[in-house]
Scaffold this motif. Structure first.
Motif, PDB file in Angstrom:
ATOM      1  N   TYR A  75       0.815  -1.216   0.000  1.00 14.77           N
ATOM      2  CA  TYR A  75       0.000   0.000   0.000  1.00 14.77           C
ATOM      3  C   TYR A  75       0.853   1.272   0.000  1.00 14.77           C
ATOM      4  O   TYR A  75       0.329   2.369  -0.051  1.00 14.77           O
ATOM      5  N   PHE A  76       2.171   1.129   0.040  1.00  7.11           N
ATOM      6  CA  PHE A  76       3.061   2.296   0.021  1.00  7.11           C
ATOM      7  C   PHE A  76       3.066   2.915  -1.388  1.00  7.11           C
ATOM      8  O   PHE A  76       2.969   2.205  -2.387  1.00  7.11           O
ATOM      9  N   ALA A  77       3.225   4.230  -1.443  1.00 14.16           N
ATOM     10  CA  ALA A  77       3.419   4.905  -2.736  1.00 14.16           C
ATOM     11  C   ALA A  77       4.732   4.386  -3.330  1.00 14.16           C
ATOM     12  O   ALA A  77       5.638   4.005  -2.588  1.00 14.16           O
ATOM     13  N   PRO A  78       4.838   4.374  -4.684  1.00 10.68           N
ATOM     14  CA  PRO A  78       6.045   3.812  -5.321  1.00 10.68           C
ATOM     15  C   PRO A  78       7.353   4.381  -4.781  1.00 10.68           C
ATOM     16  O   PRO A  78       8.308   3.638  -4.558  1.00 10.68           O
ATOM     17  N   VAL A  79       7.407   5.690  -4.560  1.00 13.30           N
ATOM     18  CA  VAL A  79       8.631   6.325  -4.065  1.00 13.30           C
ATOM     19  C   VAL A  79       8.977   5.817  -2.662  1.00 13.30           C
ATOM     20  O   VAL A  79      10.134   5.524  -2.343  1.00 13.30           O
ATOM     21  N   ALA A  80       7.952   5.685  -1.825  1.00 12.11           N
ATOM     22  CA  ALA A  80       8.157   5.202  -0.450  1.00 12.11           C
ATOM     23  C   ALA A  80       8.621   3.741  -0.471  1.00 12.11           C
ATOM     24  O   ALA A  80       9.503   3.346   0.295  1.00 12.11           O
ATOM     25  N   ARG A  81       8.028   2.971  -1.382  1.00  8.05           N
ATOM     26  CA  ARG A  81       8.383   1.555  -1.501  1.00  8.05           C
ATOM     27  C   ARG A  81       9.858   1.407  -1.908  1.00  8.05           C
ATOM     28  O   ARG A  81      10.598   0.620  -1.346  1.00  8.05           O
ATOM     29  N   GLU A  82      10.244   2.217  -2.875  1.00  6.48           N
ATOM     30  CA  GLU A  82      11.633   2.195  -3.336  1.00  6.48           C
ATOM     31  C   GLU A  82      12.592   2.530  -2.185  1.00  6.48           C
ATOM     32  O   GLU A  82      13.640   1.910  -2.029  1.00  6.48           O
ATOM     33  N   ALA A  83      12.193   3.529  -1.385  1.00  9.97           N
ATOM     34  CA  ALA A  83      13.036   3.941  -0.258  1.00  9.97           C
ATOM     35  C   ALA A  83      13.124   2.823   0.790  1.00  9.97           C
ATOM     36  O   ALA A  83      14.186   2.584   1.368  1.00  9.97           O
ATOM     37  N   VAL A  84      12.011   2.128   1.027  1.00  7.58           N
ATOM     38  CA  VAL A  84      12.021   1.001   1.983  1.00  7.58           C
ATOM     39  C   VAL A  84      12.977  -0.085   1.492  1.00  7.58           C
ATOM     40  O   VAL A  84      13.814  -0.593   2.252  1.00  7.58           O
ATOM     41  N   GLU A  85      12.884  -0.402   0.200  1.00  7.48           N
ATOM     42  CA  GLU A  85      13.743  -1.461  -0.349  1.00  7.48           C
ATOM     43  C   GLU A  85      15.219  -1.067  -0.284  1.00  7.48           C
ATOM     44  O   GLU A  85      16.079  -1.870   0.058  1.00  7.48           O
ATOM     45  N   TRP A  86      15.505   0.178  -0.595  1.00  4.34           N
ATOM     46  CA  TRP A  86      16.895   0.688  -0.510  1.00  4.34           C
ATOM     47  C   TRP A  86      17.398   0.602   0.937  1.00  4.34           C
ATOM     48  O   TRP A  86      18.527   0.170   1.191  1.00  4.34           O
ATOM     49  N   THR A  87      16.548   1.030   1.873  1.00  4.38           N
ATOM     50  CA  THR A  87      16.948   1.065   3.289  1.00  4.38           C
ATOM     51  C   THR A  87      17.284  -0.340   3.788  1.00  4.38           C
ATOM     52  O   THR A  87      18.253  -0.537   4.523  1.00  4.38           O
ATOM     53  N   ARG A  88      16.501  -1.324   3.347  1.00  2.93           N
ATOM     54  CA  ARG A  88      16.782  -2.716   3.751  1.00  2.93           C
ATOM     55  C   ARG A  88      18.183  -3.145   3.348  1.00  2.93           C
ATOM     56  O   ARG A  88      18.826  -3.913   4.045  1.00  2.93           O
ATOM     57  N   THR A  89      18.642  -2.643   2.208  1.00  2.00           N
ATOM     58  CA  THR A  89      19.952  -3.087   1.708  1.00  2.00           C
ATOM     59  C   THR A  89      21.113  -2.453   2.481  1.00  2.00           C
ATOM     60  O   THR A  89      22.226  -2.947   2.417  1.00  2.00           O
ATOM     61  N   VAL A  90      20.873  -1.335   3.171  1.00  2.00           N
ATOM     62  CA  VAL A  90      21.996  -0.671   3.854  1.00  2.00           C
ATOM     63  C   VAL A  90      22.029  -0.908   5.372  1.00  2.00           C
ATOM     64  O   VAL A  90      22.989  -0.511   6.025  1.00  2.00           O
ATOM     65  N   LEU A  91      21.001  -1.530   5.925  1.00  2.00           N
ATOM     66  CA  LEU A  91      21.004  -1.795   7.370  1.00  2.00           C
ATOM     67  C   LEU A  91      21.568  -3.184   7.654  1.00  2.00           C
ATOM     68  O   LEU A  91      21.383  -4.111   6.867  1.00  2.00           O
ATOM     69  N   ASN A  92      22.232  -3.321   8.799  1.00  2.00           N
ATOM     70  CA  ASN A  92      22.717  -4.653   9.181  1.00  2.00           C
ATOM     71  C   ASN A  92      21.634  -5.392   9.972  1.00  2.00           C
ATOM     72  O   ASN A  92      20.575  -4.827  10.290  1.00  2.00           O
ATOM     73  N   SER A  93      21.918  -6.654  10.294  1.00  2.00           N
ATOM     74  CA  SER A  93      20.855  -7.475  10.891  1.00  2.00           C
ATOM     75  C   SER A  93      20.449  -6.975  12.280  1.00  2.00           C
ATOM     76  O   SER A  93      19.275  -7.072  12.656  1.00  2.00           O
ATOM     77  N   SER A  94      21.374  -6.412  13.041  1.00  2.00           N
ATOM     78  CA  SER A  94      20.958  -5.950  14.373  1.00  2.00           C
ATOM     79  C   SER A  94      20.127  -4.668  14.268  1.00  2.00           C
ATOM     80  O   SER A  94      19.222  -4.433  15.078  1.00  2.00           O
ATOM     81  N   GLU A  95      20.415  -3.843  13.267  1.00  2.00           N
ATOM     82  CA  GLU A  95      19.584  -2.641  13.053  1.00  2.00           C
ATOM     83  C   GLU A  95      18.166  -3.044  12.609  1.00  2.00           C
ATOM     84  O   GLU A  95      17.171  -2.473  13.068  1.00  2.00           O
ATOM     85  N   LEU A  96      18.088  -4.053  11.741  1.00  2.00           N
ATOM     86  CA  LEU A  96      16.768  -4.540  11.306  1.00  2.00           C
ATOM     87  C   LEU A  96      16.001  -5.125  12.498  1.00  2.00           C
ATOM     88  O   LEU A  96      14.798  -4.894  12.648  1.00  2.00           O
ATOM     89  N   ALA A  97      16.717  -5.851  13.349  1.00  2.00           N
ATOM     90  CA  ALA A  97      16.071  -6.444  14.530  1.00  2.00           C
ATOM     91  C   ALA A  97      15.576  -5.357  15.475  1.00  2.00           C
ATOM     92  O   ALA A  97      14.482  -5.448  16.030  1.00  2.00           O
ATOM     93  N   PHE A  98      16.372  -4.291  15.638  1.00  2.00           N
ATOM     94  CA  PHE A  98      15.958  -3.168  16.487  1.00  2.00           C
ATOM     95  C   PHE A  98      14.626  -2.596  16.001  1.00  2.00           C
ATOM     96  O   PHE A  98      13.705  -2.358  16.796  1.00  2.00           O
ATOM     97  N   LEU A  99      14.492  -2.415  14.691  1.00  2.00           N
ATOM     98  CA  LEU A  99      13.243  -1.860  14.136  1.00  2.00           C
ATOM     99  C   LEU A  99      12.067  -2.808  14.383  1.00  2.00           C
ATOM    100  O   LEU A  99      10.963  -2.372  14.721  1.00  2.00           O
ATOM    101  N   ARG A 100      12.325  -4.113  14.212  1.00  2.00           N
ATOM    102  CA  ARG A 100      11.254  -5.110  14.385  1.00  2.00           C
ATOM    103  C   ARG A 100      10.745  -5.192  15.811  1.00  2.00           C
ATOM    104  O   ARG A 100       9.583  -5.533  16.033  1.00  2.00           O
ATOM    105  N   PHE A 101      11.614  -4.893  16.775  1.00  2.00           N
ATOM    106  CA  PHE A 101      11.212  -5.042  18.171  1.00  2.00           C
ATOM    107  C   PHE A 101      10.674  -3.762  18.802  1.00  2.00           C
ATOM    108  O   PHE A 101      10.371  -3.737  19.990  1.00  2.00           O
ATOM    109  N   LEU A 102      10.525  -2.714  18.015  1.00  2.00           N
ATOM    110  CA  LEU A 102       9.948  -1.485  18.576  1.00  2.00           C
ATOM    111  C   LEU A 102       8.483  -1.735  18.934  1.00  2.00           C
ATOM    112  O   LEU A 102       7.754  -2.375  18.173  1.00  2.00           O
ATOM    113  N   PRO A 103       8.027  -1.225  20.088  1.00  2.00           N
ATOM    114  CA  PRO A 103       6.618  -1.411  20.456  1.00  2.00           C
ATOM    115  C   PRO A 103       5.725  -0.468  19.651  1.00  2.00           C
ATOM    116  O   PRO A 103       6.194   0.559  19.139  1.00  2.00           O
ATOM    117  N   LEU A 104       4.450  -0.796  19.546  1.00  2.00           N
ATOM    118  CA  LEU A 104       3.511   0.086  18.832  1.00  2.00           C
ATOM    119  C   LEU A 104       3.056   1.255  19.701  1.00  2.00           C
ATOM    120  O   LEU A 104       2.693   2.312  19.182  1.00  2.00           O
TER     121      LEU A 104
END
Ligand code: ZN
Length: 239
Positions: A75-104
């Motif tokens: 449901y993301f706009a194309p530009v936002a989607r592209e930015a999400v995909e780019w961001t995934r490629t530059v973060l390491n696994s512990s940074e990705l885990a940090f984002l996943r464990f943030l509370p709502l």
């Protein structure tokens, strides 16, 4: 106690550094981050590092969860989607885990913090208008709700009236409010300066703060990272 409330940093290191310097200068007691640390900007990793160092009170934004794979980017706009995909490629696994464990949500008695809206914090609805605000007051019981997500600073009362103070807004302790600090890294109210608020829990007041930062460098870095060019342009115009 004076709490600095920041939101929607979106990987904009220059804006975050300027806001942190201002928070230091104001000598605030605590910082809360309302999410979207990453997405759109060129320095997601640096921004995660800084946020982790200044606060342990951060809620998840839709971009944080999308990069972490917890929210669909369909449901993301194309530009936002592209930015999400780019961001995934530059973060390491512990940074990705940090984002996943943030509370709502974070709840401090009379105050509630979340990224989007209290009716369903993981559906990422926007509180953009007075009528949106009126509906959302039904979904929380705290006195003050802090949200981000729209990138537009706002204070709403229960009648859906938009109260955007020039400097400091003194809240009535018998009434309820929804407060949006605006965005650190991608303001969308036509002003390019980074935005945050200071919540004074003794005076029960909200102070809106704007901070100038090196927009040109942040914009150049977005271009160099080969992120969508519109992301480099819009921050110059506060859009
Ligand atoms: Zn955002």
């Amino acid at each position: 106690m004076r709490i600095g409330i920041i939101s929607d940093i979106h990987g904009n290191l220059e804006a975050l550094q300027a806001v942190v310097a201002k928070i230091d200068e104001l000598n605030l007691d605590k910082i809360v981050c309302l999410g979207d640390i990453v997405g759109y900007g060129a320095d997601p990793s640096e921004c995660i590092k800084i946020v982790k160092s200044i606060t342990s009170n951060t809620v998840a934004g839709n971009h944080d969860y999308a990069v972490g794979g917890l929210t669909s980017i369909n449901y993301f706009a194309p530009v936002a989607r592209e930015a999400v995909e780019w961001t995934r490629t530059v973060l390491n696994s512990s940074e990705l885990a940090f984002l996943r464990f943030l509370p709502l949500t974070i709840n401090w008695g009379a105050v509630l913090f979340l990224h989007s809206s209290p009716d369903s914090p993981d559906m990422w609805n926007y509180i953009l208008t007075g009528s949106d605000a009126i509906v959302q007051f039904r979904f929380f019981k705290e006195s003050v709700l802090f949200v981000g997500h729209t990138h537009v600073p706002a204070i709403w009362n229960e009648e859906g009236k938009y109260l955007y103070p020039a400097e400091v807004y003194r809240m009535d302790p018998r009434k309820r409010y929804i407060v949006n600090p605006g965005s650190v890294g991608q303001p969308r109210d036509g002003i390019e300066d980074a935005s945050f608020v200071v919540f004074n829990t003794d005076k029960w007041s909200i102070e809106m703060v704007r901070v100038k930062y090196d927009v040109e460098t942040a914009s150049q870095k977005i271009k160099q990272a080969e992120l969508p060019i519109i992301l480099a342009e819009r921050i110059k115009h506060g859009q």
